[in-house]
Every structure is written in C-alpha cells, then in structure tokens.
Design a protein around this motif. Structure first.
Motif, short mmCIF file in Angstrom:
data_model
loop_
_atom_site.label_atom_id
_atom_site.label_comp_id
_atom_site.label_asym_id
_atom_site.label_seq_id
_atom_site.Cartn_x
_atom_site.Cartn_y
_atom_site.Cartn_z
N ARG A 1 0.81 -1.21 0.00
CA ARG A 1 0.00 0.00 0.00
C ARG A 1 0.85 1.27 0.00
O ARG A 1 0.44 2.28 -0.56
CB ARG A 1 -0.90 0.02 1.24
CG ARG A 1 -1.92 -1.10 1.33
CD ARG A 1 -2.97 -0.74 2.36
NE ARG A 1 -3.82 -1.85 2.72
CZ ARG A 1 -4.87 -1.77 3.53
NH1 ARG A 1 -5.19 -0.59 4.06
NH2 ARG A 1 -5.60 -2.82 3.82
N ALA B 1 -3.25 -1.08 7.42
CA ALA B 1 -4.23 0.00 7.52
C ALA B 1 -3.64 1.22 8.22
O ALA B 1 -3.85 2.36 7.79
CB ALA B 1 -5.46 -0.51 8.27
N LEU B 2 -2.88 1.00 9.29
CA LEU B 2 -2.32 2.11 10.04
C LEU B 2 -1.26 2.86 9.24
O LEU B 2 -1.26 4.09 9.17
CB LEU B 2 -1.71 1.59 11.35
CG LEU B 2 -1.13 2.62 12.31
CD1 LEU B 2 -2.17 3.64 12.72
CD2 LEU B 2 -0.56 1.91 13.54
N SER C 1 -0.90 3.13 6.10
CA SER C 1 -1.42 3.80 4.91
C SER C 1 -2.35 4.96 5.24
O SER C 1 -2.84 5.64 4.34
CB SER C 1 -2.17 2.79 4.03
OG SER C 1 -3.26 2.21 4.73
N ASP C 2 -2.60 5.22 6.53
CA ASP C 2 -3.44 6.32 6.96
C ASP C 2 -2.56 7.36 7.64
O ASP C 2 -2.39 7.37 8.86
CB ASP C 2 -4.51 5.80 7.93
CG ASP C 2 -5.54 6.86 8.30
OD1 ASP C 2 -5.29 8.06 8.05
OD2 ASP C 2 -6.59 6.49 8.87
N ALA D 1 -2.84 10.52 8.27
CA ALA D 1 -3.45 11.43 9.24
C ALA D 1 -3.60 10.76 10.61
O ALA D 1 -3.28 11.36 11.65
CB ALA D 1 -4.81 11.91 8.73
N THR D 2 -4.09 9.53 10.62
CA THR D 2 -4.24 8.81 11.88
C THR D 2 -2.89 8.52 12.52
O THR D 2 -2.71 8.68 13.73
CB THR D 2 -5.00 7.49 11.66
OG1 THR D 2 -6.32 7.79 11.19
CG2 THR D 2 -5.08 6.67 12.94
#
Length: 415
Positions: A249, A353-354, A356-357, A359-360
């Motif tokens: 990702r 998931a983390l 690739s995010d 902002a989070t």
C-alpha cells in the motif's frame, strides 16, 4: 573466601536507615536485554538513595568488574553460556559460597532477579540463614522452551519456577495481568512492581532527519521500527509479513530492525530491503527510536517488554498484541493499536491499515509521549524499596507470607 571477596564484603555496610541488599542475577549491564536494563536502573536508584548493594552474578565474557563506587560491591561466579542466546549465562550453583559470604556479613534482604542455578542457590542459602528473600519473575522461560526445541520441558520448567518463587516471601512482576496468570498456576505472594522508562533519554526530540536520510526515506515516508533481539521467541516472521502488507500500500515505507541475534542472517535473506541497524545504546538508540513512526511488536513471550514504553516515550505509534506492557500502556485510538493475542492475520491487516493512513498515524504519534510521561524510574525505585522494607519488617523466625504490596505508577490526570 579470597582477599578480593573479603574487600567486597567489608564494603557491604549500609548507613543508618538504609538497607544492605544482596541482588542475585544472571544478567546485568553492560549486557543488552530488558532484565539487565531494569536491574541497572534499580541499582542506580538504590545507590542514589544511600542503600548498599552487593551484586552476585556470573562473570561476563570480556567485561571486567564494574568500577568501584560507594555502596556497590560485586561477587562474581562461574557461568555457563546458554546455546543460541548470545552472551547470556546461567550462574553455576553456589550455595556454600553464598552461605560463607552472608554469614560473614548478613544482608538485610536478598533479592533474586533470575531463576537459574545461581538464583536457586541464593534462595536456598538465604532460607538456611533465615534471611528475608524476594524474587522477580522477569522471563517466561517455560514459554521460551517451545522456540528452542524444548517443548517437552515446558511443564518441568514451570514446576521448577513455581517451586523456586514460592520459597521466597514475595515475587515481583510488572503487570496485574501477570499476577493473575501466575496465581492461577499456583504461585503465592505475587505482587506488582511496575517498570519505568527513562523519559530524559527517550523523547520525540531525538528525531533525526539525517538518520532518516541515511535510511533513504523522506520526512513523510513511514518508518516501521522493531527493537529487540533477533530471535525465534520475538515472533519476527509476523514483522516481515506486516511490512510486506504495508509495502503493497505504501511503497516508500521502510522497515528498520534494531538489535542482533541468531536470526539476523535469515531475516536479511528474507527481507534484503530492510535496514538492519544492529545493537544500539544510549542516545544513539534513542535517536533510532524517535526517527521511526510506527513500532511493531508481535512478541507473545514477554512478561513486560521494556521496548513498548520506550517506543511510546519516543513518539511512536505502537502496534502490538494485547499482552504484557502493551495491554497496560497502549490505548487503542489514542496512542496505538492492539490486536487479540495470536491473531496474525489481524495484526498484518492492522499494520497495513495504520501505515497507509497518514493522518491517523500522525495524530496517534502526537499522543504517544504524553501517555507514558508518568512512568519515570524514581517512583519505581521507591516502590521497590518500600516492598523490601515491608519484607524485612514482616520477616520473623520463619518464612511468612507477605501482605499484598503493589506499586503501579499513577496515570496522569485527564484534567
């Protein structure tokens, strides 16, 4: 007793109001592992408070005895190397030597930090001399056995550990969850003594653009970090799986592994694009932590895992199984992500998931250091001293049970 030991024993004299503490351990700085680091911090704090510490440990290959300083003495024993575990050594049985040593000048209390033959000898000698004795449960040796072809020995090892610890007045462990787990396995007199983190050393301020550039990443590229021994019990195959999912990702992501161990070559062969930084200490280690973004920790054998609070203090988001230190310190959605123990597929998915995010990831990083700001070592040392004083006060002509003694550093107020 030889002349060197006579000098050591004669220096083992506390000031009024302080304690004479015999600390028995198979590992101690400059060895690099969580137990050695924890004991080093405790000893430093004890000396600063005017207590007298006698360290009983195996000789370390290529390391001389620690520099002489007021209140500190060392008694060195023979040791046997543990196969596939670096320089870590089991101390040889030394009951008669310890009996002679402690008969000459009795410590106020004996604390046995590791469970090898030297630790067993120390418990036996202390009981024979009617000395107060406590212990620490630092390492799940029974769980480690399965990673080194010794699975059939898991039950005998657990029985050995339980018997040794139950011969002491208190067994100190780092988390309430471990108290419950050990009590369910028949351990008695188990108390919590949390561990600290060196806030002055591990800090987001240690982040280094130059170090990140040497890894070939830009300021916005996520660095996935793992710090620890490169060995089977650390479950590093999951780290590689997670990073592969992340790269699918986020192609510019980089994996950095800090530490060394028997799996280094096979890991390099499996993931040649990763950075293998080797052993790092002091400010250099702090810079490596702070220059990452996301800390992945899939180990399932830890009793605590000092690297978790170190990563948080350094401003990293932590992804871990809900186990040991992480289960206590990681707040999902605040400073990291927790995955149910053993759920590898979920761990890998959460990592991708983390990472690739962006902002989070950034939002959670902003909360990380503050979430462990209350875990300074000063309070931990004070809690340790308080426990030892309680043991000394409770100790009579026989070994009695210790009232529950717990020290868990308070969390910062949300106000």
């Amino acid at each position: 007793m030889n002349n060197a030991e006579e000098i050591m024993v004669e220096s083992f004299a506390a000031q009024p109001g302080s304690l004479r503490i015999a600390l028995v351990t198979e590992t101690f700085p400059p060895e690099v592992n969580g137990v050695a680091m924890t004991l080093g911090r405790l000893v430093e704090g004890l000396l600063q408070r005017g207590h007298c510490v006698q360290i009983v440990r195996p000789r370390q290959p290529g390391v001389d005895s620690s520099s002489a300083r007021e209140g500190l003495s060392e008694v060195l024993s023979a040791g046997v190397a543990i196969p596939s575990y670096g320089n870590f050594r089991f101390g040889m049985p030394s009951k008669n030597r310890l009996l002679k040593l402690w008969q000459h000048l009795r410590p106020d209390v004996v604390h046995v930090a590791t469970e090898g033959p030297l630790g067993w000898s120390a418990v036996t000698a202390a009981r024979k001399l009617q000395l107060p004795v406590t212990s620490s449960f630092h390492t799940n040796f029974d769980n480690y056995s399965g990673h080194y072809g010794l699975g059939l020995l898991k039950s005998p090892i657990d029985a050995y550990l339980r018997k040794m610890h139950n011969r002491t007045m208190a067994t100190l462990v780092p988390t309430p969850a471990l108290v419950q787990a050990l009590q369910a396995r028949g351990y008695r007199n188990v108390s919590v003594l949390s561990r600290g983190v060196e806030i002055a050393q591990f800090s987001p301020s240690r982040r280094s653009s130059a170090l990140r550039a040497s890894w070939g990443v830009g300021e916005s590229d996520p660095v996935v970090l793992h710090v620890g021994r490169l060995a089977k019990e650390k479950n590093l195959g999951v780290v590689l799986q997670a990073f592969a999912a992340i790269q699918s990702r986020v192609p510019n992501a980089k994996l950095v592994l800090v530490g060394d161990g028997p799996l280094r070559k096979s890991l390099q062969d499996s993931c040649p694009q990763a950075i293998f930084a080797g052993l790092r200490t002091g400010e250099d280690l702090a810079s490596h932590y702070a220059s990452g973004d996301m800390f992945v920790f899939p180990s399932m054998t830890e009793t605590y895992g000092n690297v978790v609070p170190e990563a948080l203090a350094s401003g990293l988001v932590v992804l871990s199984y809900a186990h040991a230190a992480a289960a206590t310190l990681v707040q999902p959605g605040v400073n990291g992500v927790l995955v149910p123990l053993g759920e590898e597929a979920q761990f890998v998915q959460a990592a991708a998931a983390l990472a690739s995010d962006a902002a989070t990831l950034q939002a959670l990083r902003q909360n990380a250091a503050a979430s462990v700001a209350h875990l300074g070592w000063a309070g931990v040392v004070d809690g340790f001293v308080g426990t030892l004083r309680t043991v000394v006060q409770c100790h009579g002509g026989h070994f009695s049970s210790l009232p529950a003694v717990q020290f868990v550093p308070p969390k910062p107020s949300s106000a």
